[in-house]
Design an enzyme around this catalytic site. Structure first.
Site, mmCIF file in Angstrom:
data_model
loop_
_atom_site.group_PDB
_atom_site.id
_atom_site.type_symbol
_atom_site.label_atom_id
_atom_site.label_comp_id
_atom_site.label_asym_id
_atom_site.label_seq_id
_atom_site.Cartn_x
_atom_site.Cartn_y
_atom_site.Cartn_z
ATOM 1 N N GLU A 14 0.821 -1.218 0.000
ATOM 2 C CA GLU A 14 0.000 0.000 0.000
ATOM 3 C C GLU A 14 0.855 1.269 0.000
ATOM 4 O OE1 GLU A 14 -3.724 0.044 0.460
ATOM 5 O OE2 GLU A 14 -3.656 -2.055 -0.125
ATOM 6 N N HIS B 135 -4.477 1.748 7.367
ATOM 7 C CA HIS B 135 -3.084 2.053 7.044
ATOM 8 C C HIS B 135 -2.438 2.606 8.309
ATOM 9 C CE1 HIS B 135 -4.444 2.840 2.628
ATOM 10 N NE2 HIS B 135 -3.836 1.681 2.682
ATOM 11 N N CYS C 218 -2.956 11.390 3.669
ATOM 12 C CA CYS C 218 -3.271 10.409 2.609
ATOM 13 C C CYS C 218 -3.137 11.047 1.235
ATOM 14 C CB CYS C 218 -4.707 9.911 2.727
ATOM 15 S SG CYS C 218 -5.081 9.081 4.255
HETATM 16 O O1 SUG Z 1 -7.740 3.070 0.323
HETATM 17 N N1 SUG Z 1 -10.579 5.132 0.495
HETATM 18 C C1 SUG Z 1 -9.138 4.983 0.533
HETATM 19 C C2 SUG Z 1 -8.536 5.944 1.531
HETATM 20 C C3 SUG Z 1 -7.034 5.954 1.469
HETATM 21 C C4 SUG Z 1 -6.403 6.704 2.575
HETATM 22 N N2 SUG Z 1 -4.996 6.688 2.448
HETATM 23 C C5 SUG Z 1 -4.118 6.622 3.465
HETATM 24 N N3 SUG Z 1 -4.487 6.296 4.668
HETATM 25 N N4 SUG Z 1 -2.887 6.826 3.196
HETATM 26 C C6 SUG Z 1 -8.746 3.550 0.865
HETATM 27 O O2 SUG Z 1 -9.412 2.918 1.694
HETATM 28 C C7 SUG Z 1 -12.804 4.736 -0.443
HETATM 29 C C8 SUG Z 1 -13.452 4.744 -1.808
HETATM 30 C C9 SUG Z 1 -14.938 4.525 -1.744
HETATM 31 O O3 SUG Z 1 -15.402 3.835 -0.817
HETATM 32 O O4 SUG Z 1 -15.660 5.037 -2.655
HETATM 33 C C10 SUG Z 1 -11.295 4.580 -0.512
HETATM 34 O O5 SUG Z 1 -10.782 3.986 -1.431
#
Ligand code: SUG
Length: 434
Positions: A170, A244, A361
């Protein structure tokens, strides 16, 4: 040596589809109406704030969505519109995956080891395969293309493609670098998740970063065995919604800013940091003051921790952290204590937050020498004038709202394509270059 934050611009297809198991914000906002234009403007507002603080700022572009090529791999045939129409009729869940604007969260684009840490002195990138979540597993091809373009100069940069998909990776969201300064060889901490017999029963949230993936990235980047460590994320953090590690900890130079329950073996991690980084400051939120649920709800630790040009550090926090009195009160104690954090900057990235993406993020950190900075494709670097230009495109082209049913509308598919095309054009990218 300077650190550049490359933010992902929120794409025109931003919507709430509830695609990420284990990400509580994504699940609880599933089916809500999104506001792509506002979301992108909020992101640009954050980038402008960084510029105003005197920090260099970069940009990654939204991926092409809805992704008809990906649906073609799944057997939907014909011209783009026909592919999208059949997918919506037969497998709407697949179309929702192909629609996601998730490439905005560029902390997940790649893991980055800056030159001082690597065997060949170049800055190494490994594109994240994001294979645990279907909608995110689509990203790595386009991410690879962008990184190869932005960091094409092989004298300074090495860009590795994504790892095989069986190993969940990730990117920088599970990675921290601790040292005396950005310019010095630093300890790289790779944080992985693991399900055990006790904590990994059916129905629990997935651990998205695999240990073997972290180890592979460290090898690819040529890190010395004494200069990196693989540390385990605590199961209770994953179970509480820290999908994460950057939801519960962030580091910058000699500061580790963390929740007490972030790591499986807190003492071992702190011991390692103290041993390898003399003078390290560990700023820890005790669970009896900020419990994990509050930390995750407010995204306190998904702040950007940055070094300002004068040498002080600032936390770039989401509005949600400002609004929680327990969090804001604890932050006043952090400011008053003996550590380099001196400023709190609050930003509004609410649209992204509602999908589980806070300030940290939305950015990928790349620390570079002046020479390497000069070698980056300038189309990926921002100043106020370019922010104005991007904002004008967003104002004109980005949809104002997207409701779940709109994902089946051919006009929206067309609009998302046109909007992205207008952005690429405004930034000087030729069609098909990305
Ligand atoms: O991968 N949300 C992302 C958020 C990423 C956050 N990044 C870090 N923590 N670095 C994920 O879970 C949600 C999309 C949706 O549900 O439509 C989403 O992909």
């Amino acid at each position: 040596m300077r650190e550049i934050n490359f933010d992902g611009l929120v794409g025109p297809s931003h919507n709430y589809a509830g695609l990420s198991l284990g990400n509580i914000a994504s699940a609880s906002n599933a089916g809500a109406e999104s506001a792509p234009r506002t979301a992108a403007l909020q992101g640009i507002g954050k980038m402008r704030r960084m510029l105003a603080l005197g920090l260099p700022q970069g940009l990654f572009l939204p991926h092409d969505r809805p992704n008809a090529d990906w649906l073609r791999k799944l057997g939907f045939a014909g011209k783009d519109q026909a592919v999208l129409r059949s997918a919506w009729e037969q497998e709407p869940a697949l179309l929702r995956n192909a629609f996601s604007a998730s490439s905005m969260w560029t902390a997940n684009a790649a893991t980055v080891s800056p030159g001082p840490d690597t065997a060949d002195g170049r800055c190494h990138f490994t594109v994240a395969n994001l294979s645990t979540m279907l909608h995110r597993s689509i990203e790595h091809d386009q991410t690879f293309r962008q990184l190869r373009l932005a960091f094409a100069d092989k004298r300074h940069f090495a860009v590795h493609p994504a790892l095989p998909s069986g190993l969940g990776d990730e990117g920088a969201a599970n990675f921290m670098r601790l040292g005396q300064s950005h310019a010095q060889r630093s300890l790289e901490l790779f944080v992985y998740g693991e399900r055990t017999a006790q904590g990994g029963g059916a129905g629990t949230f997935p651990a998205r970063q695999h240990r073997a993936a972290s180890a592979a990235v460290a090898r690819l980047h040529g890190l010395g065995s004494g200069d990196h460590a693989l540390v385990r994320q605590s199961e209770i953090a994953i179970a509480a919604g820290a999908f994460h590690n950057d939801v519960v900890a962030v580091a910058n130079e000699n500061v580790l800013f963390t929740h007490e329950q972030a790591f499986a073996d807190r003492e071992a991690v702190f011991g390692l940091v103290r041993e390898r980084v003399p003078g390290a400051a560990i700023v820890e939120a005790p669970a009896d003051r900020i419990d994990l649920d509050l930390a995750i709800r407010t995204y306190l630790f998904n702040s950007q921790l940055v070094t300002l040009p004068g040498g002080d550090m600032a936390l770039i926090l989401p509005q949600e952290a400002r609004e929680a009195p327990a969090v804001w009160g604890w932050l006043q104690d952090v400011l008053a204590a003996d550590n380099p954090i001196r400023h709190l900057e609050v930003v509004d990235v609410r649209e992204s937050m509602r999908n589980g993406g806070g300030p940290a993020c939305l950015r990928l950190r790349v620390a570079v020498s002046d020479e390497a900075h000069g070698a980056i494709d300038p189309r990926f670097l921002l100043d106020e004038r370019i922010c104005d230009r991007i904002e004008a495109v967003v104002d004109r082209e980005w949809p104002e709202r997207i409701a779940p049913g709109d994902l089946g509308e051919p006009e929206l598919w067309q609009r998302c394509r046109i909007a992205r095309g207008a952005l690429l054009d405004a930034l000087g990218f030729a069609a098909g270059e990305l």
